[in-house]
Design an enzyme around this catalytic site. Structure first.
Site, PDB file in Angstrom:
ATOM      1  N   HIS A   1      19.124   5.293  12.544  1.00 35.17           N
ATOM      2  CA  HIS A   1      19.166   5.523  13.966  1.00 35.17           C
ATOM      3  C   HIS A   1      18.602   5.840  14.627  1.00 35.17           C
ATOM      4  CE1 HIS A   1      23.945   3.698  14.624  1.00 35.17           C
ATOM      5  NE2 HIS A   1      24.765   5.154  13.807  1.00 35.17           N
TER       6      HIS A   1
ATOM      7  N   ASP B   1      26.125   0.692   6.477  1.00 37.20           N
ATOM      8  CA  ASP B   1      27.061   2.073   7.127  1.00 37.20           C
ATOM      9  C   ASP B   1      28.028   0.991   7.979  1.00 37.20           C
ATOM     10  OD1 ASP B   1      26.272   4.933   8.697  1.00 37.20           O
ATOM     11  OD2 ASP B   1      26.387   3.889  10.034  1.00 37.20           O
TER      12      ASP B   1
ATOM     13  N   HIS C   1      28.077   1.145  12.017  1.00 32.15           N
ATOM     14  CA  HIS C   1      27.271   1.081  12.893  1.00 32.15           C
ATOM     15  C   HIS C   1      25.832   0.850  12.156  1.00 32.15           C
ATOM     16  CE1 HIS C   1      30.027   4.928  12.907  1.00 32.15           C
ATOM     17  NE2 HIS C   1      29.629   4.591  14.479  1.00 32.15           N
TER      18      HIS C   1
ATOM     19  N   ASP D   1      31.242   5.314   6.496  1.00 33.29           N
ATOM     20  CA  ASP D   1      32.267   5.153   7.208  1.00 33.29           C
ATOM     21  C   ASP D   1      32.304   3.794   7.834  1.00 33.29           C
ATOM     22  OD1 ASP D   1      29.810   3.868   8.494  1.00 33.29           O
ATOM     23  OD2 ASP D   1      29.678   5.751   9.752  1.00 33.29           O
TER      24      ASP D   1
END
Length: 662
Positions: free
Chosen positions: A156, A196, A198, A289
Site C-alpha cells: 500500500h 493479498d 486488499h 488475509d
C-alpha cells in the site's frame, strides 16, 4: 469440481524432492522486525506475532532446516529512492528517533491506517532490505526461490506516503532494483502476483506505465468500498502508455471468495497471460488475509488453495519465485498458509483435494469483464468461456451491517444470488434477521411477541433522520445514495409517530468508510451530555422488537436472534445507568445504547459508540473524518424535510460537526 488448467501436470512434475534433494529455498526472518508495534492498541491486527507464528511453524515442522537461512539486511537509501521520494525516506528513517510516544501517535494520525513507534524505522529498513537480499540471490542463481518473512508490509505504501500498515513498498523497491541496478543478472521482465485481499495500490502506481513489469492483483473491491478504496482497483485500470495492458486487476464484487474462485481466476486470466508474458522472475506479494477466518478479509481461502495457486506459478521463470509477506491477520490461518507455500517451494506435493464448491456467479462475471478488457492487449483472452463452465456456480453472500468496515467477515447467506439492481432494491421480505436466514413465515421467538407490545422512542442523529433511509431498517431494501440494501425488521410496521427534539450531546463524524455509503465518515453522538452542545434528533416511536432489529443491523450482519439483544430488564436498567453497551454486538460501531430521558412517559433511546471509542477518536487511533457527499445529502434531506433547518443551515450544521475538534 474440476477447473480447466494445469493443476495435474504441475503437481505431477518430476522434481528434486523425488531424488532426495531439496531445492535451495531461502528464508529471511529477523526478530528486530517485531519491535515495530502499535503504541496505543495491543490488539492491532498488524502485530509482531504475525511473523513469529510463521517462523515458529517452519521450525517446529522441520521445514526451516531444509531451507537456506539468510541474514536480514537494511535497505540503502539509494535503493529506496528507486521508488520513494526523499521526504518519504527521511520521514521513515527519522520517525523513531527523538519523538515521544504521544508525538508518534499524532504523526501517524496524519496518514491513512499506519502507526509508528521506536522500532518502526529499523523494521521498515529491514523489511525492504530483506526482500532485496533474497531477490538478488534468486536472480543470481544462488537460490532457486525464497520467502521474506517481513513486516511492516509494503504494497500500500505510495511514492511519497505510507499507508495501510505499510511504510516502504518492499516488493516494488526490490523489483526496480533488479531491473534498474542489476540488469547484468538477466532479469528483464518481472511478474508481480499480489494475492493479498486488499488491492496493491502502491505497487500498481509504481509500475503503471512500465512494460517490464506485469502486475496482477486479485482483491476485494466491492464497488470501490473495500480498502484502500476508490477506483484504483477496478478492472479497467490496465496500465498507461507503454505499460498499457501490463496492469491486471481482478476485483471481487463480494466477500466469501474461496479456493474455487481464486483458482478459476488463475486458470482463465493469470496463467494464460503469464505464458505469453514469459517472465524472467516472479514476485508474490503474499498477503494471507483472504484466508479462512481472517478478521479483515472476509474470504475463505484454505492453505491448500494457496499451495495450488503457488504451484501453478512454479513452471514459469524456471521457478525463480520470491515471496514477500504482506497481510494476513488470523494467526492460525497465516501460519498454516505460509507453511503450505514453503512446502511448494521445496517441491513437496500439496495434498490433492477435490474442490466441492463452484465459483460464485459474480466470480465468472468478473473474470469475463477482465478478459474482455484485456483482450485487446492479450488476444489469448478474447475467446468466450464455455457456457457449461460458467453456469456452474455457488450461492452468493450478502451483508447488512453498517459497521462492516471493520467486520467484513460477518455476513448473511442468501439462498439465491442477487442478479440485478432491481432485485437488491426490493425489500427483503423473505428474510429473517437471524443467522440462519429462515423464511419469515417461521414461528417467531416468544420474546418478539412480548416486545412488540412495548414502545420506545428511537432517537436518530445520522442518516436515519431521513425517513426513507430509516424505512430500509424496517421494510428492507435501500434508498438513494446507499450502495447496498438492508435486511429489514420482522415487524415491518412504520413508526406510530415522529417528532423532533434537540439534545445537549456532541455530534461528530468518524471512520474511513462503510459498505453502505463508501468512503467518508459517518455520524456518532458523544454518549455524555455537555452544556452548549445542541444536536438535532429525529425520534421514531417504534416497538422494542423493532429497536432490537435496528440495533442488529447497525452493528453486525448476523446473530442468533432466539433472544433479544436489548430486553425489558435492560430497558429498566438503562434508565438508571444511562447507557448500556450490548456485548453481543460489541464488534459493531453503534453497540452502546444511550438513554436520553422520556417523552410522554416513553423511554428515549439512541445508539452510538462507547466513551472508550470516543477516546480512540481523540487519540487518533480511529479517524475523525467528514462524511461523503451521499451520506451528507441524506442528513440534509432529513433535517430539511423535518422542517428543522434550511438546506444552507443544514450544510453549515454538518460542516461544523465535521470540523470542530473533539
Amino acid at each position: 469440481m474440476e477447473l480447466n488448467g494445469g493443476i495435474e501436470s504441475s503437481l505431477s512434475r518430476t522434481n528434486d524432492a523425488a531424488a532426495g534433494k531439496d531445492p535451495r529455498v531461502g528464508l529471511i526472518y529477523d526478530a528486530r522486525m517485531c519491535k515495530h508495534h502499535a503504541l496505543d492498541d495491543d490488539d492491532h491486527p498488524e502485530s509482531p506475532a504475525r511473523i513469529r507464528v510463521i517462523w515458529e511453524i517452519l521450525n517446529s515442522s522441520g521445514i526451516a532446516n531444509r531451507c537456506v537461512i539468510l541474514d536480514a539486511k537494511d535497505a540503502e537509501d539509494n535503493q529506496l529512492a528507486l521508488v520513494h521520494t526523499k521526504n518519504h525516506i527521511n520521514l521513515i528513517k527519522n520517525i523513531s528517533s527523538g519523538n515521544s510516544e504521544s508525538k508518534l501517535i499524532r504523526i501517524a494520525a496524519q496518514y491513512n491506517s499506519v502507526y509508528f513507534n521506536q522500532g518502526s524505522s529499523e523494521a521498515a529498513y529491514l523489511a525492504a532490505g530483506s526482500v532485496i537480499e533474497i531477490a538478488e540471490k534468486v536472480a543470481k542463481g544462488e537460490l532457486d526461490s525464497g520467502f521474506a518473512i517481513v513486516r511492516p508490509p509494503g504494497h500500500h505504501a505510495e511514492e511519497s506516503r505510507p499507508m495501510g500498515f505499510c511504510l516502504y513498498s518492499n516488493v516494488a523497491v526490490a523489483t526496480r532494483f533488479l531491473l534498474n541496478e542489476r540488469s547484468e543478472l538477466g532479469i528483464g521482465k518481472i511478474l508481480i502476483v499480489d494475492w493479498d485481499v486488499h488491492h496493491g495500490n502502491g505497487t500498481q502506481n509504481t509500475f503503471y506505465n512500465d512494460p517490464r513489469v506485469l502486475f496482477f492483483s486479485v482483491h476485494r473491491y466491492n464497488n470501490g468500498d473495500f480498502y484502500p478504496g476508490g477506483n484504483g482497483g477496478s478492472h479497467i485500470m490496465t496500465g498507461k502508455g507503454e505499460g498499457a495492458g501490463y496492469n491486471i486487476n481482478v476485483p471481487w464484487e463480494n466477500g466469501g471468495c474461496r479456493d474455487a474462485d481464486y483458482l478459476a481466476v488463475w486458470d482463465h486470466v493469470l496463467i494464460p497471460v503469464a505464458k505469453q508474458f514469459n517472465p524472467d522472475m516472479i514476485f508474490i506479494s503474499a498477503g494471507f488475509d483472504a484466508a479462512v477466518d481472517d478478521p479483515l478479509g472476509g474470504c475463505s481461502v484454505t492453505p491448500y488453495g494457496y499451495s495450488v495457486m503457488l504451484d501453478k506459478l512454479m513452471g514459469f521463470a524456471g521457478g525463480k519465485i520470491v515471496m514477500a509477506l504482506e497481510g494476513g491477520y488470523d494467526l492460525n490461518s497465516l501460519a498454516k498458509s505460509a507453511k503450505a507455500c514453503v512446502e511448494v517451494l521445496l517441491h513437496d506435493r500439496p495434498v490433492i483435494q477435490s474442490l466441492d464448491v463452484y465459483p460464485f456467479e459474480s466470480t465468472w462475471r468478473v473474470i469475463q469483464m477482465v478478459r474482455k478488457e484485456l483482450s485487446k492487449y492479450w488476444p489469448i483472452l478474447a475467446a468466450e468461456l464455455p457456457e457449461e463452465l460458467i453456469s456452474q456456480t455457488s450461492p452468493f453472500v450478502i451483508s447488512s451491517s453498517d459497521s462492516e468496515g471493520e467486520h467484513e467477515n460477518d455476513s448473511i447467506s442468501v439462498s439465491e444470488e442477487v442478479q440485478t439492481i432491481d432485485d437488491i432494491i426490493q425489500p427483503f421480505t423473505n428474510l429473517k434477521v437471524t443467522g440462519d436466514c429462515q423464511d419469515s413465515t417461521t414461528a417467531s421467538p416468544s420474546w418478539r411477541s412480548e416486545l412488540s407490545k412495548v414502545y420506545v422512542w428511537y432517537a436518530t442523529y445520522g442518516s436515519n433522520m431521513n425517513l426513507s433511509r430509516f424505512r430500509c431498517y424496517i421494510e428492507g431494501g435501500q434508498t438513494e445514495g446507499m450502495r447496498r440494501p438492508c435486511v429489514g425488521s420482522m415487524d415491518k410496521r412504520m413508526p406510530e409517530e415522529t417528532i423532533w427534539k434537540t439534545f445537549p450531546h456532541r455530534l461528530f463524524f468518524g471512520r474511513d468508510r462503510t459498505s453502505t455509503w463508501g468512503l467518508g465518515g459517518v455520524a456518532f453522538l458523544h454518549p455524555n451530555s455537555y452544556v452548549g452542545e445542541n444536536t438535532y434528533m429525529c425520534m421514531y416511536k417504534i416497538t422494542l422488537e423493532q429497536f432490537n432489529d435496528v440495533l442488529l443491523q447497525e452493528n453486525i450482519s448476523s446473530y442468533d436472534m432466539s433472544r433479544p439483544l436489548f430486553d425489558l430488564t435492560a430497558l429498566q436498567t438503562i434508565q438508571t445507568e444511562k447507557c448500556t453497551p450490548v456485548e453481543s454486538v460489541q464488534r459493531g460501531w453503534y453497540h452502546n445504547v444511550v438513554y436520553l430521558g422520556k417523552e410522554n412517559d416513553i423511554p428515549i433511546l439512541t445508539m452510538t459508540c462507547t466513551i472508550s471509542n470516543v477516546d480512540s477518536f481523540v487519540s487518533g487511533k480511529y479517524r475523525v473524518n467528514p462524511p461523503c457527499k451521499e451520506y451528507a445529502n441524506t442528513l440534509v434531506k432529513g433535517l430539511v424535510q423535518g422542517k428543522q433547518l434550511s438546506e444552507e443551515e443544514a450544510l453549515a450544521y454538518i460542516n461544523e460537526a465535521s470540523t470542530k475538534p473533539l
